[in-house]
Design a protein around this motif. Structure first.
Motif, short mmCIF file in Angstrom:
data_model
loop_
_atom_site.label_atom_id
_atom_site.label_comp_id
_atom_site.label_asym_id
_atom_site.label_seq_id
_atom_site.Cartn_x
_atom_site.Cartn_y
_atom_site.Cartn_z
N ALA A 401 0.83 -1.21 0.00
CA ALA A 401 0.00 0.00 0.00
C ALA A 401 0.86 1.25 0.00
CB ALA A 401 -0.92 -0.01 1.22
N GLU A 402 0.32 2.31 -0.60
CA GLU A 402 1.03 3.58 -0.69
C GLU A 402 0.03 4.70 -0.42
OE1 GLU A 402 3.83 6.04 -3.91
OE2 GLU A 402 2.89 4.13 -4.44
N GLY A 403 0.49 5.78 0.25
CA GLY A 403 -0.42 6.90 0.47
C GLY A 403 0.08 7.87 1.51
N ASP A 404 -0.77 8.83 1.85
CA ASP A 404 -0.45 9.84 2.87
C ASP A 404 -0.96 9.34 4.21
OD1 ASP A 404 0.05 12.04 4.39
OD2 ASP A 404 -1.14 13.44 3.20
N PHE A 405 -0.21 8.45 4.80
CA PHE A 405 -0.61 7.86 6.08
C PHE A 405 -0.37 8.83 7.23
CE2 PHE A 405 0.74 4.34 3.26
CZ PHE A 405 -0.51 3.76 3.11
N ARG A 406 0.53 9.80 7.03
CA ARG A 406 0.76 10.81 8.06
C ARG A 406 -0.53 11.59 8.33
NH1 ARG A 406 5.37 13.77 10.02
NH2 ARG A 406 4.69 15.71 11.00
N ALA A 407 -1.21 12.00 7.28
CA ALA A 407 -2.44 12.77 7.46
C ALA A 407 -3.49 11.97 8.23
CB ALA A 407 -2.99 13.20 6.10
N LEU A 408 -3.57 10.67 7.95
CA LEU A 408 -4.55 9.83 8.65
C LEU A 408 -4.24 9.74 10.14
CD1 LEU A 408 -4.82 6.93 6.05
CD2 LEU A 408 -6.48 8.75 6.45
N LEU A 409 -2.94 9.56 10.49
CA LEU A 409 -2.57 9.46 11.90
C LEU A 409 -2.73 10.82 12.59
CD1 LEU A 409 -1.54 7.94 14.30
CD2 LEU A 409 0.80 8.18 13.44
#
Length: 426
Positions: A401-409
């Motif tokens: 998986a790839e993405g903006d996981f920082r924004a989610l956390l």
């Protein structure tokens, strides 16, 4: 189904065979072997763990998705433990349903499929039709609670050895694991928690928690609405956009419940999730739910924030507050900081791709030669926090998986903590 071995000699013998199998697996990482040999080894481990059920099978499920260096062929066979194979015969299933629900199967269901769709560590699941609706019926294995209690003695000995070899309170960890496994045997508790999680995510556009059918549930039987979906393992070759969407939901799920409500569905193995045609994630199985006190949640929130913000000067204080560093003067702060920066790497940048090279790079921090290997403790609640994060990352790595996981956390970190009401018994 073969009877679950309960005797000391039978379970000890099985444990010895598994130790031998795992020793072979480790050797095969050094000596080049054939794919057929690796698959045969995985099948041998699968057969032993699938028969033992309980805590042993739970370990096998973890090995199947946590990339700890086992051969690929072995992992492929172990991954079947996420669904199981060695099931109860239909005659036994009928007896359990009649005893627990107070009526014959033919009176309770318009259709009941005799072949289970899954056979896991505590129970097995059948598809059925009740009141015109497709349902999933989970049935607890008879005697599995006694098996878990019997295994506790063996694990206590392992825990004492772990305490001698490190600063970890191995006995406390074993007691914590045993308590959670005992809770998994209580389907009344699981139904209660599943209903609470369904309320948390009611109306969520990307995640579904199946509703419980109370009239067809009891201490040893749990019936929920059926949802069609694919297993996560089937997505490894799906379009990147689909894997990214599923990965984002898998990240949001645990951080929302932990930081917003102080609870975790603490069994993140891939078999507990389905993906529908609309890329909605269906989160299954609420037997292993861990409740955290406010102090634990806030200490995790503070440590996470320190790492995300790069506040190295505050790192040791934040880590000590979690209870993981009994002797701060002996702790290698630089290695600890680097380990946490690796662990939180998916959340340090606006875009991150989970891949195996990143995952394997972090295994050096768990080796016996690591500077802090014998200088950290793991308070019992932190077993589940660490298992959540490591398990989640292992699943996302297999998905690529790839993405903006920082924004989610970061979004989850802003949630006010409204502690979930604890289960107080039927």
């Amino acid at each position: 189904m073969r009877r679950i071995p309960k005797g000391l000699l039978s379970r000890a013998g099985a444990a010895g065979r598994m130790a031998g199998h795992l020793g072979l697996a480790a050797a095969r990482r050094v000596v080049r072997t054939s794919e057929a040999d690796d698959a045969a080894l995985g099948q041998a481990l699968f057969d032993e763990l699938d028969q033992l059920k309980g805590m042993a099978m739970k370990v096998g499920q973890i090995l199947s998705y946590m990339d700890v260096g086992l051969p690929d062929g072995t992992i492929e066979r172990l991954s079947r433990l996420q669904e199981g194979a060695d099931a109860l015969p239909m005659e036994t299933v009928r007896e359990i349903l009649t005893q627990d629900l107070g009526a014959p199967v033919s009176d309770l269901f318009e259709r009941f499929d005799p072949v289970p769709v899954a056979a896991a560590s505590i129970g097995q699941v059948h598809r059925a039709l009740a009141n015109g609706r497709e349902v999933a019926v989970k049935i607890r294995y008879p005697g599995v609670t006694d098996t878990i209690d019997g295994d506790l003695g063996h694990l206590h000995r392992i825990g004492r050895l772990a305490s001698l070899a490190s600063s970890v309170d191995g006995v406390a960890l074993v007691r914590e694991l045993h308590a959670r496994m005992r809770e998994e045997c209580d389907y009344v508790r699981e139904a209660w928690w599943q209903d609470r999680f369904a309320q948390m995510f009611r109306g969520d556009p990307d995640l579904t928690v199946p509703e419980v059918v109370p009239a067809l549930s009891a201490d040893g039987v749990l019936t929920t609405h059926w949802h069609e979906g694919r297993r996560l393992a089937s997505l490894t070759h799906a379009p990147q956009a689909e894997r990214n969407a599923v990965g984002a939901t898998l990240v949001r799920f645990p951080y929302t419940t932990l930081l917003g409500h102080g609870v975790l569905q603490a069994d993140p193995h891939p078999g507990n999730f389905l993906v529908t045609e609309g890329q909605r994630v269906v989160a299954l199985d609420y037997g292993c739910v861990r409740v955290f006190d406010t102090a634990t949640v806030e200490s995790w929130r503070r440590l996470t924030t320190v790492v995300l913000q790069g506040e190295r000067s505050s790192f040791l204080d934040a880590l000590v507050a979690t209870g993981q560093v009994p002797r701060p003067d002996a702790y290698d702060v630089e290695e600890g900081w680097q380990m946490h920066r690796w662990m939180f790497a998916p959340y340090l940048t606006p875009s991150f791709r989970f891949d195996r090279s990143w995952w394997l790079a972090g295994l050096k921090y768990t080796r016996p030669t690591a500077a802090n290997q014998r200088k950290v403790d793991i308070p019992p609640p932190w077993i589940w926090l660490m298992r959540m994060q490591w398990g989640l990352h292992a699943v996302l790595t297999r998905l690529g998986a790839e993405g903006d996981f920082r924004a989610l956390l970061e979004q989850a970190l802003t949630l006010p903590l409204t502690p979930a009401e604890p289960f107080r018994g039927a």
